[in-house]
Design an enzyme around this catalytic site. Sequence first.
Site, PDB file in Angstrom:
ATOM      1  N   LYS A  19       0.841  -1.206   0.000  1.00  0.00           N
ATOM      2  CA  LYS A  19       0.000   0.000   0.000  1.00  0.00           C
ATOM      3  C   LYS A  19       0.874   1.252   0.000  1.00  0.00           C
ATOM      4  O   LYS A  19       0.655   2.182  -0.775  1.00  0.00           O
ATOM      5  CB  LYS A  19      -0.908   0.009   1.239  1.00  0.00           C
ATOM      6  CG  LYS A  19      -1.672   1.312   1.381  1.00  0.00           C
ATOM      7  CD  LYS A  19      -2.256   1.535   2.756  1.00  0.00           C
ATOM      8  CE  LYS A  19      -1.327   1.998   3.806  1.00  0.00           C
ATOM      9  NZ  LYS A  19      -1.396   3.299   4.390  1.00  0.00           N
ATOM     10  N   ASN A  20       1.900   1.278   0.854  1.00  0.00           N
ATOM     11  CA  ASN A  20       2.661   2.519   0.992  1.00  0.00           C
ATOM     12  C   ASN A  20       3.599   2.813  -0.183  1.00  0.00           C
ATOM     13  O   ASN A  20       4.115   3.919  -0.292  1.00  0.00           O
ATOM     14  CB  ASN A  20       3.398   2.556   2.336  1.00  0.00           C
ATOM     15  CG  ASN A  20       2.427   2.823   3.482  1.00  0.00           C
ATOM     16  OD1 ASN A  20       1.279   3.224   3.244  1.00  0.00           O
ATOM     17  ND2 ASN A  20       2.863   2.596   4.703  1.00  0.00           N
ATOM     18  N   CYS A  48      -4.558   8.752   9.221  1.00  0.00           N
ATOM     19  CA  CYS A  48      -4.778   8.233  10.574  1.00  0.00           C
ATOM     20  C   CYS A  48      -4.370   9.267  11.622  1.00  0.00           C
ATOM     21  O   CYS A  48      -3.346   9.938  11.474  1.00  0.00           O
ATOM     22  CB  CYS A  48      -3.939   6.978  10.800  1.00  0.00           C
ATOM     23  SG  CYS A  48      -4.517   5.541   9.902  1.00  0.00           S
ATOM     24  N   ARG A  71       1.790  14.892  12.935  1.00  0.00           N
ATOM     25  CA  ARG A  71       2.135  14.633  11.535  1.00  0.00           C
ATOM     26  C   ARG A  71       2.269  15.879  10.651  1.00  0.00           C
ATOM     27  O   ARG A  71       1.579  16.024   9.644  1.00  0.00           O
ATOM     28  CB  ARG A  71       1.131  13.649  10.921  1.00  0.00           C
ATOM     29  CG  ARG A  71       0.969  12.380  11.720  1.00  0.00           C
ATOM     30  CD  ARG A  71       0.095  11.357  11.042  1.00  0.00           C
ATOM     31  NE  ARG A  71       0.784  10.614  10.020  1.00  0.00           N
ATOM     32  CZ  ARG A  71       0.208   9.717   9.224  1.00  0.00           C
ATOM     33  NH1 ARG A  71      -1.073   9.477   9.335  1.00  0.00           N
ATOM     34  NH2 ARG A  71       0.890   9.079   8.317  1.00  0.00           N
ATOM     35  N   ASP A  80       4.716   0.748  12.013  1.00  0.00           N
ATOM     36  CA  ASP A  80       3.440   0.216  11.510  1.00  0.00           C
ATOM     37  C   ASP A  80       3.143  -1.190  12.027  1.00  0.00           C
ATOM     38  O   ASP A  80       2.020  -1.670  11.895  1.00  0.00           O
ATOM     39  CB  ASP A  80       3.431   0.204   9.969  1.00  0.00           C
ATOM     40  CG  ASP A  80       3.512   1.605   9.405  1.00  0.00           C
ATOM     41  OD1 ASP A  80       3.305   2.570  10.160  1.00  0.00           O
ATOM     42  OD2 ASP A  80       3.798   1.738   8.199  1.00  0.00           O
ATOM     43  N   ARG A 115      -8.753   0.477   4.547  1.00  0.00           N
ATOM     44  CA  ARG A 115      -7.871   1.393   3.822  1.00  0.00           C
ATOM     45  C   ARG A 115      -6.567   0.716   3.434  1.00  0.00           C
ATOM     46  O   ARG A 115      -5.890   1.152   2.503  1.00  0.00           O
ATOM     47  CB  ARG A 115      -7.528   2.611   4.710  1.00  0.00           C
ATOM     48  CG  ARG A 115      -8.673   3.563   4.900  1.00  0.00           C
ATOM     49  CD  ARG A 115      -8.220   4.800   5.629  1.00  0.00           C
ATOM     50  NE  ARG A 115      -6.811   5.038   5.325  1.00  0.00           N
ATOM     51  CZ  ARG A 115      -5.925   5.460   6.189  1.00  0.00           C
ATOM     52  NH1 ARG A 115      -6.265   5.726   7.409  1.00  0.00           N
ATOM     53  NH2 ARG A 115      -4.673   5.645   5.816  1.00  0.00           N
TER      54      ARG A 115
HETATM   55  C1  EPZ Z   1       4.745   6.851   6.004  1.00  0.00           C
HETATM   56  O1  EPZ Z   1       4.152   7.993   6.597  1.00  0.00           O
HETATM   57  C2  EPZ Z   1       3.672   5.828   5.955  1.00  0.00           C
HETATM   58  N1  EPZ Z   1       2.550   6.365   5.198  1.00  0.00           N
HETATM   59  C3  EPZ Z   1       3.220   5.486   7.361  1.00  0.00           C
HETATM   60  O2  EPZ Z   1       2.303   4.433   7.237  1.00  0.00           O
HETATM   61  C4  EPZ Z   1       4.405   5.036   8.185  1.00  0.00           C
HETATM   62  O3  EPZ Z   1       3.994   4.897   9.527  1.00  0.00           O
HETATM   63  C5  EPZ Z   1       5.531   6.061   8.116  1.00  0.00           C
HETATM   64  O4  EPZ Z   1       5.848   6.374   6.748  1.00  0.00           O
HETATM   65  C6  EPZ Z   1       6.799   5.624   8.826  1.00  0.00           C
HETATM   66  O5  EPZ Z   1       7.263   4.440   8.260  1.00  0.00           O
HETATM   67  C7  EPZ Z   1       2.581   6.352   3.876  1.00  0.00           C
HETATM   68  O6  EPZ Z   1       3.505   5.857   3.256  1.00  0.00           O
HETATM   69  C8  EPZ Z   1       1.417   6.944   3.184  1.00  0.00           C
HETATM   70  P1  EPZ Z   1       7.168  10.051   7.989  1.00  0.00           P
HETATM   71  P2  EPZ Z   1       4.846   9.409   6.528  1.00  0.00           P
HETATM   72  O7  EPZ Z   1       7.160  11.278   7.164  1.00  0.00           O
HETATM   73  O8  EPZ Z   1       5.602   9.505   5.268  1.00  0.00           O
HETATM   74  C9  EPZ Z   1       7.486  13.401  11.387  1.00  0.00           C
HETATM   75  C10 EPZ Z   1       0.480   3.096   7.895  1.00  0.00           C
HETATM   76  O9  EPZ Z   1      -0.063   2.617   8.921  1.00  0.00           O
HETATM   77  N2  EPZ Z   1       7.548  14.366  10.288  1.00  0.00           N
HETATM   78  O10 EPZ Z   1       8.305   9.105   7.869  1.00  0.00           O
HETATM   79  O11 EPZ Z   1       3.809  10.435   6.794  1.00  0.00           O
HETATM   80  C11 EPZ Z   1       6.084  12.794  11.496  1.00  0.00           C
HETATM   81  O12 EPZ Z   1       5.213  13.635  12.208  1.00  0.00           O
HETATM   82  C12 EPZ Z   1       1.142   4.399   7.994  1.00  0.00           C
HETATM   83  O13 EPZ Z   1       0.490   2.525   6.791  1.00  0.00           O
HETATM   84  C13 EPZ Z   1       7.747  15.696  10.552  1.00  0.00           C
HETATM   85  O14 EPZ Z   1       7.887  16.101  11.705  1.00  0.00           O
HETATM   86  O15 EPZ Z   1       5.822   9.256   7.750  1.00  0.00           O
HETATM   87  C14 EPZ Z   1       6.348  11.497  12.193  1.00  0.00           C
HETATM   88  O16 EPZ Z   1       6.424  11.699  13.564  1.00  0.00           O
HETATM   89  C15 EPZ Z   1       0.667   5.381   8.934  1.00  0.00           C
HETATM   90  N3  EPZ Z   1       7.764  16.571   9.500  1.00  0.00           N
HETATM   91  C16 EPZ Z   1       7.709  11.095  11.646  1.00  0.00           C
HETATM   92  O17 EPZ Z   1       8.304  12.295  11.130  1.00  0.00           O
HETATM   93  C17 EPZ Z   1       7.612  16.163   8.219  1.00  0.00           C
HETATM   94  O18 EPZ Z   1       7.632  17.006   7.313  1.00  0.00           O
HETATM   95  C18 EPZ Z   1       7.685  10.031  10.552  1.00  0.00           C
HETATM   96  O19 EPZ Z   1       6.937  10.496   9.481  1.00  0.00           O
HETATM   97  C19 EPZ Z   1       7.412  14.807   7.952  1.00  0.00           C
HETATM   98  C20 EPZ Z   1       7.388  13.908   9.018  1.00  0.00           C
END
Ligand code: EPZ
Length: 417
Positions: free
Chosen positions: A22-23, A116, A121, A304, A396
């Site tokens: 999915k991701n 979610c 985020r 995850d 989802r």
């Molecule tokens: C991706 O989310 C996945 N979603 C998430 O999958 C997954 O948990 C996550 O990566 C970590 O592996 C998708 O691919 C659509 P991040 P993403 O940017 O890209 C902070 C699932 O259950 N951050 O790596 O949004 C953020 O708040 C899910 O399938 C900032 O502060 O994750 C978080 O605490 C949910 N500023 C951390 O980094 C930013 O600009 C990790 O976020 C971006 C992120």
Amino acid sequence: MKVLEIQGGHELKGTIRISGAKNSSVALIPAAILAEDDVTICNVPEVTDTDALSEILEFLGAEVRRASESIVINPRPIENKEIPADLSKKLRASYYFMGSLLGKYKHVEMYFPGGCSIGSRPIDLHLKGFEALGATVEIENDKYVVTANELKGANIYLDFASVGATINIMLAAVKANGVTVIDNAAKEPEIVNVATFLNNMGAKITGAGTSRIKIIGVTKLKGCFHEVIPDRIEAGTYIIAGALMGNYLKIDNIIPEHLEALTSKLSEMKVELEIGDDYLIVNRPDKYKPVNIQTQVFPGFPTDLQQPFMVLTTKCSGKSVIEETIYENRFMHVPYLNKMGANIVISGNKAIIKGPTELMGTEVEATDLRAGASLVIAALMASGTTIIYNIEHILRGYENIVEKLNDVGAKIEIKEI
Ligand code: EPZ
């Protein structure tokens, strides 16, 4: 309203075939915009998140054809227009339209993404990346307006190795003038999958899968044929279910290297695993050793899988500690596991689980996607019947979850109430 009704206590035996990730898919679908011709993406899971992205593509004017596991996208008729809130808020990954529309048209207007509720985020790192490439970002009433006269390659250091920011910057930079280097890039397999897709279109990206990604801008990207990698989180979810209820449960179509953080923890707990080239067989043991985990970026233990994994620790003889370091609010499943009979105490970003405890079926709520997955696993091994509400979160991200589990002996059905 739809609910999941699960009768627990049935052994899981047979084979579950894992779907495409999915991701990865949620980034590949928006990325198709960058091509000049048709793009075919194989092994795309049919889940509501991929449907929601196809809907945005169609709203923009693209032709999208689904043929079983493949999606064929013709991006030629696309008109770059504002993506409204009712479409963008359906999921988190709508933010990939920012990188791809900016990369192709140097302008994007999109309402805030959804997704979610597992923490604040922010997407500041994505926006800083766009700015470093020469774009200006304005926020007007929950809407992002990002514009550039010219996108120019830049050196970008990410304060955190964010998956979304790494992919979004790659999407915006593939057609920029000059060279972009992303340092402290995320290394998740989904990033490699997206970089390969862009390279298949003619992009020049090297280093994906390491913490330094280099992108040499090109002027044109062509159509291509691409395959989505197997979903390591779906696989991990069913492996955990097998560790609890499996009797030679085979999880097929996996890349075992993507699952090493999980499988090494399972071995530490004394769960029996047979790992093949593209499959794994899991058997429930008589007793589980307690373990501690800390969620980390890849190749560490994936956030995850933290929620599904917690169910397993309720069976361990002794105390396990799970520390969540990626999100501030990813313990919303805990009150429901406790309602089912678990003994879990939250202290800051740690969950302390004392076991073994017996879980009993009851009424619970899926507050987010992986919380839902953890409740499904808990229900599969609980005594009696569990009713899970808010199952749209689960649908989802898990393709044919009901069919896949029933095929290996579970008793699970979607009911309309
Ligand atoms: C991706 O989310 C996945 N979603 C998430 O999958 C997954 O948990 C996550 O990566 C970590 O592996 C998708 O691919 C659509 P991040 P993403 O940017 O890209 C902070 C699932 O259950 N951050 O790596 O949004 C953020 O708040 C899910 O399938 C900032 O502060 O994750 C978080 O605490 C949910 N500023 C951390 O980094 C930013 O600009 C990790 O976020 C971006 C992120």
